[in-house]
Write an enzyme that holds these catalytic residues in place. Structure first.
Site, PDB file in Angstrom:
ATOM      1  CB  SER A 185       1.171  24.759 -59.317  1.00 44.79           C
ATOM      2  OG  SER A 185       0.972  24.452 -59.574  1.00 44.79           O
ATOM      3  CG  HIS A 213       2.491  26.719 -55.485  1.00 43.60           C
ATOM      4  ND1 HIS A 213       1.199  25.611 -54.714  1.00 43.60           N
ATOM      5  CD2 HIS A 213       2.099  26.595 -56.826  1.00 43.60           C
ATOM      6  CE1 HIS A 213       0.605  25.547 -55.596  1.00 43.60           C
ATOM      7  NE2 HIS A 213       0.159  26.760 -56.636  1.00 43.60           N
ATOM      8  CE  LYS A 244      -1.310  28.783 -55.137  1.00 42.65           C
ATOM      9  NZ  LYS A 244      -2.717  28.508 -55.112  1.00 42.65           N
TER      10      LYS A 244
END
Length: 399
Positions: A185, A213, A244
């Site tokens: 990340s 991610h 996310k």
């Protein structure tokens, strides 16, 4: 009150401020969009949300969450194994499994909790866990909770991974688990899962990937790094987040082989001792997965175009960016104080970013981590690059 301790804490905070490592919070007073309104009334361009697909403020998700409230209430006020499983939780677990192509899935209140509940449940003293050095803090903390032997390999270094696997073999361990982030990340770099899986299979090890991610972002269908790297059937355990790309709220999951998930359901402490995911979030997450089936290709196409455009323009302006293709795009600065000043000056120019410094990243590698979204327009990208260029020249970062 222990006044000496309070004085100690105040001195620690003063040191953080003096060194440039203090991380002030900013308050948003609007939905999460490409443009957001701050508490002071300013509207600024947000370049630091994990809102990769632009779904956090999507009206369809808000409506799905409202319907979830009407159908299931605000919450179940309990852990699931006692009285907290609702049909919407089971529906979401099944939907995630179908989307990822796995056998079963277990929901958690966050991916941090998910990673915190895996290693202690699956591994004992006779076992070994081999972890990438830049894995997320939740993996590091989860590993600390288990009694397995611990090995660490250099970031994305498959040669060092093999060295650590051989060391675990030499220690006559019973089971071995290799764990890596799918996307790291802080750098936006992607794990070489094909090589990881090949080495793991050669040494009889299991593979776990935290794909927080990447799910929704990478791969032909948005199924994350296992799909992107062509190893979907070779990864044993995947953890991820609903907070996310998949809507941006909260909640996490572990997905994978059915017996592994069933054992987690029986023994994983964060699952057994934390309240169920809010049913409104589960309902909205089901809508996200439906949207991805219909519109995911277009969302990812816009996201990728924005990332390419920003990378190209920022490089041309003279900034140092790591190579990559993920929508995480760090602007490398080195000095923590410079990163903090630059983030503040960019906010003055109407661009919301955050400076990252130690301990979030190694000392000397401070940066501003930008993140592209499908919600950004070409005009947003132009505004961002213009602001970065003006502030970069002002602070002597670029000429």
């Amino acid at each position: 009150m222990n006044s000496a301790f309070i004085q100690h804490v105040e001195a620690e905070l003063a040191g953080l401020r003096a060194s440039g490592f203090f991380k002030p919070e900013r308050v948003i007073a609007s939905h999460q969009h490409a443009d957001i309104r701050l508490q002071d009334g300013r509207t600024v361009l947000n370049l630091c949300a994990n809102n990769y697909l632009g779904l956090a403020g999507d009206a369809r998700l808000i409506e799905a969450a409202k319907k979830g409230l009407d159908a299931y209430g605000y919450g179940v006020a309990s852990v699931r194994f006692i009285c907290g499983t609702q049909t919407v939780h089971k529906d979401l677990e099944a939907a995630i499994s179908r989307f990822l192509g796995t056998e079963d899935t277990l929901l958690y209140s966050s991916c941090f909790d998910a990673n915190g509940g895996v290693f202690e449940t699956l591994l004992a003293e006779r076992d070994a866990v081999i972890s990438d050095e830049l894995n997320h803090a939740s993996i590091i903390d989860g590993i600390r909770l288990c009694k397995a032997q611990r090995y660490r390999y250099r970031n994305r270094d498959v040669a060092d991974l093999e060295v650590q696997l051989r060391a675990a073999d030499a220690a006559s361990t019973r089971f071995k688990l290799v764990v890596t982030d799918g996307v790291f990340s802080m750098d936006g770099t992607i794990a070489n899962l094909e090589a990881v899986c090949e080495l793991a299979e050669r040494h009889g090890a299991l593979v776990m990937v935290d794909d927080s991610h990447a799910v929704g972002v990478l791969g032909q269908h948005g199924r994350g790094t296992p799909e992107y790297c062509g190893v979907q059937k070779r990864v044993d355990v995947t953890s991820g987040t609903l907070g996310k790309a998949l809507g941006g709220a909260s909640g996490g999951y572990v997905s994978g082989r059915a017996p592994i998930i069933e054992l987690l359901r029986q023994r994983s402490r964060p699952y057994l001792f934390s309240n169920s995911l809010a049913p409104s979030i589960a309902a909205a997450s089901l809508e996200v997965l439906r949207l991805l089936e219909r519109e995911g290709v277009g969302m990812r196409s816009r996201l990728q175009a924005n990332a390419r455009s920003f990378r190209t323009a920022m490089t041309a302006a003279g900034f140092t960016l790591p190579e990559g293709e993920h929508p995480i795009i760090p602007v490398m600065l080195g000095d923590a104080a410079v990163a903090g000043r630059m983030a503040q000056r960019l906010l003055d120019h109407g661009v919301y970013v955050v400076g990252f410094s130690f301990p979030v990243v190694p000392k000397g590698k401070a940066r501003i981590r930008t993140q592209m979204s499908a919600a950004h327009t070409p005009q947003h990208i132009d505004r961002a690059v213009a602001a970065f260029t003006a502030v970069g020249r002002e602070l002597g970062v670029i000429r």
